[in-house]
Design a protein around this motif. Structure first.
Motif, PDB file in Angstrom:
ATOM      1  N   UNK A  48       0.833  -1.202   0.000  1.00 17.05           N
ATOM      2  CA  UNK A  48       0.000   0.000   0.000  1.00 17.05           C
ATOM      3  C   UNK A  48       0.870   1.254   0.000  1.00 17.05           C
ATOM      4  N   UNK A  49       1.918   1.244   0.814  1.00 17.30           N
ATOM      5  CA  UNK A  49       2.837   2.381   0.860  1.00 17.30           C
ATOM      6  C   UNK A  49       3.499   2.593  -0.503  1.00 17.30           C
ATOM      7  N   UNK A  50       3.923   1.511  -1.120  1.00 22.04           N
ATOM      8  CA  UNK A  50       4.543   1.602  -2.440  1.00 22.04           C
ATOM      9  C   UNK A  50       3.584   2.204  -3.460  1.00 22.04           C
ATOM     10  N   UNK A  51       2.325   1.780  -3.415  1.00 20.66           N
ATOM     11  CA  UNK A  51       1.319   2.266  -4.358  1.00 20.66           C
ATOM     12  C   UNK A  51       0.644   3.555  -3.895  1.00 20.66           C
ATOM     13  N   UNK A  52       1.071   4.096  -2.740  1.00 20.51           N
ATOM     14  CA  UNK A  52       0.569   5.368  -2.198  1.00 20.51           C
ATOM     15  C   UNK A  52      -0.944   5.345  -1.964  1.00 20.51           C
ATOM     16  N   UNK A  53      -1.408   4.242  -1.352  1.00 19.01           N
ATOM     17  CA  UNK A  53      -2.806   4.142  -0.952  1.00 19.01           C
ATOM     18  C   UNK A  53      -2.861   3.685   0.498  1.00 19.01           C
ATOM     19  N   UNK A  54      -3.970   3.867   1.193  1.00 19.76           N
ATOM     20  CA  UNK A  54      -4.069   3.399   2.575  1.00 19.76           C
ATOM     21  C   UNK A  54      -4.019   1.869   2.624  1.00 19.76           C
ATOM     22  N   UNK A  55      -3.421   1.299   3.674  1.00 13.10           N
ATOM     23  CA  UNK A  55      -3.341  -0.162   3.792  1.00 13.10           C
ATOM     24  C   UNK A  55      -4.701  -0.859   3.700  1.00 13.10           C
ATOM     25  N   UNK A  56      -5.715  -0.287   4.346  1.00  5.94           N
ATOM     26  CA  UNK A  56      -7.034  -0.903   4.276  1.00  5.94           C
ATOM     27  C   UNK A  56      -7.581  -0.833   2.849  1.00  5.94           C
ATOM     28  N   UNK A  57      -7.238   0.207   2.125  1.00  6.54           N
ATOM     29  CA  UNK A  57      -7.627   0.313   0.715  1.00  6.54           C
ATOM     30  C   UNK A  57      -7.015  -0.802  -0.119  1.00  6.54           C
ATOM     31  N   UNK A  58      -5.763  -1.141   0.152  1.00  6.49           N
ATOM     32  CA  UNK A  58      -5.101  -2.240  -0.564  1.00  6.49           C
ATOM     33  C   UNK A  58      -5.791  -3.564  -0.234  1.00  6.49           C
ATOM     34  N   UNK A  59      -6.076  -3.768   1.048  1.00  9.53           N
ATOM     35  CA  UNK A  59      -6.750  -5.002   1.453  1.00  9.53           C
ATOM     36  C   UNK A  59      -8.128  -5.094   0.800  1.00  9.53           C
ATOM     37  N   UNK A  60      -8.886  -4.008   0.845  1.00 11.57           N
ATOM     38  CA  UNK A  60     -10.233  -4.001   0.279  1.00 11.57           C
ATOM     39  C   UNK A  60     -10.207  -4.170  -1.236  1.00 11.57           C
ATOM     40  N   UNK A  61      -9.150  -3.715  -1.884  1.00 10.40           N
ATOM     41  CA  UNK A  61      -9.000  -3.928  -3.327  1.00 10.40           C
ATOM     42  C   UNK A  61      -8.938  -5.431  -3.620  1.00 10.40           C
ATOM     43  N   UNK A  62      -8.262  -6.167  -2.755  1.00 13.85           N
ATOM     44  CA  UNK A  62      -8.072  -7.602  -2.953  1.00 13.85           C
ATOM     45  C   UNK A  62      -9.213  -8.429  -2.369  1.00 13.85           C
ATOM     46  N   UNK A  63      -9.625  -8.074  -1.163  1.00 12.79           N
ATOM     47  CA  UNK A  63     -10.642  -8.839  -0.432  1.00 12.79           C
ATOM     48  C   UNK A  63     -11.632  -7.882   0.217  1.00 12.79           C
ATOM     49  N   UNK A  64     -12.612  -7.380  -0.520  1.00 12.08           N
ATOM     50  CA  UNK A  64     -13.525  -6.384   0.045  1.00 12.08           C
ATOM     51  C   UNK A  64     -14.332  -6.895   1.233  1.00 12.08           C
ATOM     52  N   UNK A  65     -14.479  -8.199   1.360  1.00 15.76           N
ATOM     53  CA  UNK A  65     -15.266  -8.750   2.461  1.00 15.76           C
ATOM     54  C   UNK A  65     -14.499  -8.830   3.783  1.00 15.76           C
TER      55      UNK A  65
END
Length: 155
Positions: A36-53
């Motif tokens: 998430x840091x590498x892609x400059x997004x919030x960590x929860x945003x990265x998780x939700x991108x992969x596993x929204x549930x």
């Protein structure tokens, strides 16, 4: 005709273009946070991108289904077994309540110049006495003044 990747509602099953190598004993939430840091997004945003549930990074460390592990492994271009080793899935469910919410301990071998610094699974296991990476005794992290019931085993 080429087969199109399947997509769950709101999820991408495509591999990320850049995959950061996991560190030895790194916690899944730490690895996701570093991406998430590498892609400059919030960590929860990265998780939700992969596993929204999945509701939180902490729950990803503790309670992923086999389907979720497979989906994450595909997105992060890694083996499911590698991903499972980054979680607490090998800790008996009855003992998972003993896993700390914040890192309890650290080791000098882990004080590298990585930014952001990866969190290790062993830092959350209060019963762990030695570092799984170098074998040295773990030191209590700052802010934990209470004596550990495991101190008597340290020598």
């Amino acid at each position: 005709m080429p087969r199109q990747p399947s997509h769950d509602a709101g999820t991408s099953s495509r591999q990320l273009p850049v995959i950061l190598a996991p560190h030895a004993d790194e916690l899944l939430s730490s690895w996701i946070s570093r991406h998430a840091s590498f892609y400059a997004i919030p960590p929860l945003g990265m998780l939700r991108h992969c596993l929204p549930e999945v509701s939180s990074l902490r729950s990803a460390d503790r309670n992923l289904t086999a389907t979720q592990v497979t989906r994450l492994a595909g997105i992060f271009s890694t083996e499911p077994a590698t991903l499972r080793r980054m979680t607490f899935s090998n800790v008996a469910p009855a003992s998972r309540r003993l896993i700390a919410a914040r890192p309890l301990q650290s080791c000098a071998c882990h004080s590298g110049d990585h930014e952001p610094r990866p969190l290790l699974r062993s830092q959350f296991l209060g019963w762990r006495i030695t570092c799984p990476l170098c074998g040295d005794l773990l030191e209590r992290a700052g802010g934990h003044d209470r004596p550990s019931p495991f101190d008597r085993y340290k020598g």
